[in-house]
Design an enzyme around this catalytic site. Structure first.
Site, PDB file in Angstrom:
ATOM      1  N   SER A  56      25.735  48.508  10.704  1.00 38.42           N
ATOM      2  CA  SER A  56      26.013  47.897   9.407  1.00 38.42           C
ATOM      3  C   SER A  56      27.463  48.125   9.017  1.00 38.42           C
ATOM      4  O   SER A  56      28.060  49.156   9.374  1.00 38.42           O
ATOM      5  CB  SER A  56      25.094  48.544   8.367  1.00 38.42           C
ATOM      6  N   TYR A 101      20.860  56.204   4.020  1.00 38.84           N
ATOM      7  CA  TYR A 101      20.720  55.035   4.902  1.00 38.84           C
ATOM      8  C   TYR A 101      21.997  54.846   5.716  1.00 38.84           C
ATOM      9  O   TYR A 101      21.963  54.696   6.943  1.00 38.84           O
ATOM     10  CB  TYR A 101      20.421  53.764   4.074  1.00 38.84           C
ATOM     11  N   LYS A 129      23.019  55.232  10.018  1.00 31.99           N
ATOM     12  CA  LYS A 129      23.729  54.273  10.893  1.00 31.99           C
ATOM     13  C   LYS A 129      24.900  54.959  11.593  1.00 31.99           C
ATOM     14  O   LYS A 129      25.128  54.772  12.793  1.00 31.99           O
ATOM     15  CB  LYS A 129      24.228  53.070  10.082  1.00 31.99           C
TER      16      LYS A 129
HETATM   17  P1  NAD Z   1      13.462  44.421   8.233  1.00 41.04           P
HETATM   18  O1  NAD Z   1      12.921  45.542   7.439  1.00 41.04           O
HETATM   19  O2  NAD Z   1      13.064  43.040   7.869  1.00 41.04           O
HETATM   20  O3  NAD Z   1      13.166  44.655   9.787  1.00 41.04           O
HETATM   21  C1  NAD Z   1      13.025  45.940  10.351  1.00 41.04           C
HETATM   22  C2  NAD Z   1      11.720  45.944  11.131  1.00 41.04           C
HETATM   23  O4  NAD Z   1      11.549  47.216  11.731  1.00 41.04           O
HETATM   24  C3  NAD Z   1      10.495  45.678  10.239  1.00 41.04           C
HETATM   25  O5  NAD Z   1       9.710  44.667  10.829  1.00 41.04           O
HETATM   26  C4  NAD Z   1       9.759  47.026  10.220  1.00 41.04           C
HETATM   27  O6  NAD Z   1       8.364  46.859  10.118  1.00 41.04           O
HETATM   28  C5  NAD Z   1      10.189  47.610  11.568  1.00 41.04           C
HETATM   29  N1  NAD Z   1      10.154  49.065  11.656  1.00 41.04           N
HETATM   30  C6  NAD Z   1      10.721  49.983  10.842  1.00 41.04           C
HETATM   31  N2  NAD Z   1      10.440  51.232  11.285  1.00 41.04           N
HETATM   32  C7  NAD Z   1       9.677  51.103  12.405  1.00 41.04           C
HETATM   33  C8  NAD Z   1       9.082  52.012  13.314  1.00 41.04           C
HETATM   34  N3  NAD Z   1       9.188  53.322  13.153  1.00 41.04           N
HETATM   35  N4  NAD Z   1       8.369  51.506  14.345  1.00 41.04           N
HETATM   36  C9  NAD Z   1       8.234  50.179  14.528  1.00 41.04           C
HETATM   37  N5  NAD Z   1       8.773  49.272  13.707  1.00 41.04           N
HETATM   38  C10 NAD Z   1       9.503  49.721  12.650  1.00 41.04           C
HETATM   39  O7  NAD Z   1      15.066  44.559   8.189  1.00 41.04           O
HETATM   40  P2  NAD Z   1      16.163  43.571   8.723  1.00 41.04           P
HETATM   41  O8  NAD Z   1      16.917  43.054   7.552  1.00 41.04           O
HETATM   42  O9  NAD Z   1      15.606  42.611   9.705  1.00 41.04           O
HETATM   43  O10 NAD Z   1      17.124  44.610   9.446  1.00 41.04           O
HETATM   44  C11 NAD Z   1      17.024  44.903  10.829  1.00 41.04           C
HETATM   45  C12 NAD Z   1      17.996  46.011  11.162  1.00 41.04           C
HETATM   46  O11 NAD Z   1      19.308  45.611  10.782  1.00 41.04           O
HETATM   47  C13 NAD Z   1      17.731  47.323  10.424  1.00 41.04           C
HETATM   48  O12 NAD Z   1      17.988  48.388  11.294  1.00 41.04           O
HETATM   49  C14 NAD Z   1      18.728  47.300   9.287  1.00 41.04           C
HETATM   50  O13 NAD Z   1      19.081  48.591   8.869  1.00 41.04           O
HETATM   51  C15 NAD Z   1      19.891  46.595   9.950  1.00 41.04           C
HETATM   52  N6  NAD Z   1      20.776  45.952   8.962  1.00 41.04           N
HETATM   53  C16 NAD Z   1      20.253  45.066   8.078  1.00 41.04           C
HETATM   54  C17 NAD Z   1      21.079  44.491   7.118  1.00 41.04           C
HETATM   55  C18 NAD Z   1      20.532  43.518   6.103  1.00 41.04           C
HETATM   56  O14 NAD Z   1      21.198  43.261   5.119  1.00 41.04           O
HETATM   57  N7  NAD Z   1      19.354  42.948   6.284  1.00 41.04           N
HETATM   58  C19 NAD Z   1      22.441  44.805   7.095  1.00 41.04           C
HETATM   59  C20 NAD Z   1      22.941  45.703   8.037  1.00 41.04           C
HETATM   60  C21 NAD Z   1      22.091  46.270   8.978  1.00 41.04           C
HETATM   61  C1  UD1 Z   2      23.632  46.773   0.400  1.00 44.52           C
HETATM   62  C2  UD1 Z   2      23.821  48.229   0.747  1.00 44.52           C
HETATM   63  C3  UD1 Z   2      24.307  48.328   2.177  1.00 44.52           C
HETATM   64  C4  UD1 Z   2      23.332  47.627   3.125  1.00 44.52           C
HETATM   65  C5  UD1 Z   2      23.146  46.175   2.664  1.00 44.52           C
HETATM   66  C6  UD1 Z   2      22.118  45.460   3.458  1.00 44.52           C
HETATM   67  C7  UD1 Z   2      24.341  49.379  -1.345  1.00 44.52           C
HETATM   68  C8  UD1 Z   2      25.383  50.138  -2.100  1.00 44.52           C
HETATM   69  N1  UD1 Z   2      24.752  48.851  -0.160  1.00 44.52           N
HETATM   70  O1  UD1 Z   2      24.887  46.132   0.524  1.00 44.52           O
HETATM   71  O2  UD1 Z   2      24.417  49.688   2.547  1.00 44.52           O
HETATM   72  O3  UD1 Z   2      23.819  47.639   4.457  1.00 44.52           O
HETATM   73  O4  UD1 Z   2      22.728  46.171   1.278  1.00 44.52           O
HETATM   74  O5  UD1 Z   2      20.840  45.960   3.237  1.00 44.52           O
HETATM   75  O6  UD1 Z   2      23.222  49.259  -1.779  1.00 44.52           O
HETATM   76  N2  UD1 Z   2      23.980  42.517  -6.884  1.00 44.52           N
HETATM   77  C9  UD1 Z   2      23.811  42.156  -8.210  1.00 44.52           C
HETATM   78  N3  UD1 Z   2      22.536  42.110  -8.698  1.00 44.52           N
HETATM   79  C10 UD1 Z   2      21.429  42.402  -7.929  1.00 44.52           C
HETATM   80  C11 UD1 Z   2      21.630  42.762  -6.577  1.00 44.52           C
HETATM   81  C12 UD1 Z   2      22.934  42.826  -6.090  1.00 44.52           C
HETATM   82  O7  UD1 Z   2      24.766  41.891  -8.915  1.00 44.52           O
HETATM   83  O8  UD1 Z   2      20.308  42.351  -8.456  1.00 44.52           O
HETATM   84  C13 UD1 Z   2      25.361  42.568  -6.342  1.00 44.52           C
HETATM   85  C14 UD1 Z   2      25.771  43.938  -5.848  1.00 44.52           C
HETATM   86  O9  UD1 Z   2      26.344  44.685  -6.871  1.00 44.52           O
HETATM   87  C15 UD1 Z   2      26.774  43.560  -4.750  1.00 44.52           C
HETATM   88  C16 UD1 Z   2      26.301  42.195  -4.241  1.00 44.52           C
HETATM   89  O10 UD1 Z   2      25.413  41.695  -5.237  1.00 44.52           O
HETATM   90  O11 UD1 Z   2      28.036  43.381  -5.330  1.00 44.52           O
HETATM   91  C17 UD1 Z   2      25.557  42.293  -2.927  1.00 44.52           C
HETATM   92  O12 UD1 Z   2      24.545  43.291  -3.071  1.00 44.52           O
HETATM   93  P1  UD1 Z   2      23.472  43.578  -1.919  1.00 44.52           P
HETATM   94  O13 UD1 Z   2      22.829  42.303  -1.520  1.00 44.52           O
HETATM   95  O14 UD1 Z   2      22.597  44.674  -2.400  1.00 44.52           O
HETATM   96  O15 UD1 Z   2      24.344  44.043  -0.691  1.00 44.52           O
HETATM   97  P2  UD1 Z   2      25.441  45.226  -0.579  1.00 44.52           P
HETATM   98  O16 UD1 Z   2      25.545  45.999  -1.823  1.00 44.52           O
HETATM   99  O17 UD1 Z   2      26.681  44.627  -0.058  1.00 44.52           O
END
Ligand code: NAD
Ligand code: UD1
Length: 339
Positions: free
Chosen positions: A125, A150, A154
């Site tokens: 991330s 969290y 990472k």
């Molecule tokens: P998500 O929660 O939709 O997907 C994660 C999946 O992993 C889920 O299906 C959950 O059931 C499964 N899981 C969690 N723990 C498990 C375990 N112990 N055994 C088996 N399955 C397990 O999340 P996502 O948005 O698809 O994210 C995927 C990855 O990308 C995550 O590692 C997340 O931290 C990373 N990531 C996501 C974002 C984002 O904004 N969505 C941003 C940066 C990084």
């Molecule tokens: C957040 C996490 C980041 C994680 C990412 C994906 C924090 C501080 N950071 O990023 O670690 O990798 O999600 O899961 O939580 N916002 C509003 N109103 C809302 C929700 C969000 O104004 O109800 C704003 C936030 O202040 C931010 C932007 O929208 O400025 C994006 O927020 P969000 O989608 O939560 O992502 P990040 O904060 O970038």
């Protein structure tokens, strides 16, 4: 045909990646405990691709069960999506987050060692850039100081994977640092389905649009940014998924560790997101301005040159596409996969 294990593959990013890998001629095997997803997502992947998908209900931390997956399939690579990702929850339940996220990584690495699987892509991330680094972020910057458990998981998992690759010269590791994935598959069959009140901006906007939430609170409009609201690098989840296909091609043909930012390189503000969502979908999103959210950075966006130069990947979809596809998914599935 190469077979890729998608750990956490039923989730938001994993399900979209499964579709793109299958469409590019890869075979996928999903292993998920459905802690933040459901088997319906796997059915939807099958509907979109017209292919049947092998899925195991397994906790990745459970080594004995995970070994069955490695025994029953000849795997060429692993993509490790399986993790808990709610920042606020990680502050309240740090031990749960460290246990789940670190243990899944270690168990996967142990099984890979034992079954001779030498390629892994990890879902990292932009959060690892921490508070110190200036935007736009480039991959050679030092990992920074995170504001929550969290983020630290990472940072730690990146370190673990780098150390594993140092010790095993045949191991190939790609760390993908995602920026802010939003949007959904254009079919409207798969998308983001958060449990409870969404933490992230776009799912919250979508739930206001569909009438599940009364109004959006925009967290702070007094930042040092052009319109006072925070700016982020929002990336369409299908573009992100296609980045994984390029990363798989890369990981299968290289050794060592490589890090790639997956972002667009262009930041948009919270207000711009709301305005674009309203315009593209011809609706009003009820919103108010509130206090800043602790831990939020004013700006976070990628320098995306390395992924273009090395992987030949860049994003193709616009913010309008992201807003349109999010709404298409939400209106077709007002309660997510629970119909
Ligand atoms: P998500 O929660 O939709 O997907 C994660 C999946 O992993 C889920 O299906 C959950 O059931 C499964 N899981 C969690 N723990 C498990 C375990 N112990 N055994 C088996 N399955 C397990 O999340 P996502 O948005 O698809 O994210 C995927 C990855 O990308 C995550 O590692 C997340 O931290 C990373 N990531 C996501 C974002 C984002 O904004 N969505 C941003 C940066 C990084
Ligand atoms: C957040 C996490 C980041 C994680 C990412 C994906 C924090 C501080 N950071 O990023 O670690 O990798 O999600 O899961 O939580 N916002 C509003 N109103 C809302 C929700 C969000 O104004 O109800 C704003 C936030 O202040 C931010 C932007 O929208 O400025 C994006 O927020 P969000 O989608 O939560 O992502 P990040 O904060 O970038």
């Amino acid at each position: 045909m190469k077979t890729i294990l998608l750990a956490g593959g039923a989730g938001y990013i994993g399900s979209h990646t499964a579709v793109e890998l299958i469409s590019s001629g890869y075979d996928v095997v999903i292993a998920d405990n459905y802690s933040n997803s459901c088997p319906e997502a796997v059915k939807r992947i099958e509907e979109i691709t017209g292919k049947s998908v092998k899925a195991y209900e397994v906790d990745i931390k459970d080594k004995a069960k995970l070994e069955t997956v490695f025994k029953e399939n000849k795997l060429d690579a692993v993509i490790h999506f399986a993790g808990l990702k709610a920042v606020g929850e990680s502050v309240a339940k740090p031990v749960l987050y460290y246990r789940n996220n670190i243990d899944t990584t270690l168990t996967l690495l142990e099984c890979m060692q034992e079954y001779g699987v030498k390629n892994i892509i990890f879902s990292s991330s932009a959060t690892v850039y921490g508070e110190e680094n200036p935007v736009p972020y480039t991959e050679q910057m030092q990992r920074g100081t995170c504001t929550n458990p969290y983020g630290w998981t990472k940072v730690m998992m990146e370190q673990i994977l780098e150390d594993a690759a140092k010790a095993d010269k045949e191991l190939s590791v790609v760390l993908l640092r995602y920026f802010n994935p939003i949007g959904a598959h254009e079919s409207g069959k798969i998308g983001e389905d958060p449990q409870g009140i969404p933490n992230n901006l776009m799912p919250y906007v979508a739930q206001v649009a569909v009438g599940r939430r009364e109004k959006l609170t925009i967290f702070g409009n007094d930042y040092d940014t052009p319109d006072g609201t925070c700016r982020r690098d929002y990336i369409h989840v299908v573009d992100l998924a296609k980045g994984h296909v390029k990363a798989i091609d890369y990981v299968l043909s290289h050794d060592g560790v490589e890090i790639f930012n997956l972002g667009t390189g262009t930041p948009y503000s919270v207000t711009e997101i709301v305005d674009t969502f309203e315009k593209v979908n011809d609706m009003k999103i009820n919103h108010v301005y509130g206090d800043r959210r602790p831990g939020d950075l004013p700006e976070s966006y990628a320098n995306a040159d390395k992924a273009l130069n090395v992987l030949g990947w860049k994003t193709e979809k616009t913010l309008a596409d992201m807003c349109r596809d999010t709404w298409n998914w939400q209106k077709n599935n007002p309660n997510g996969y629970n119909k």
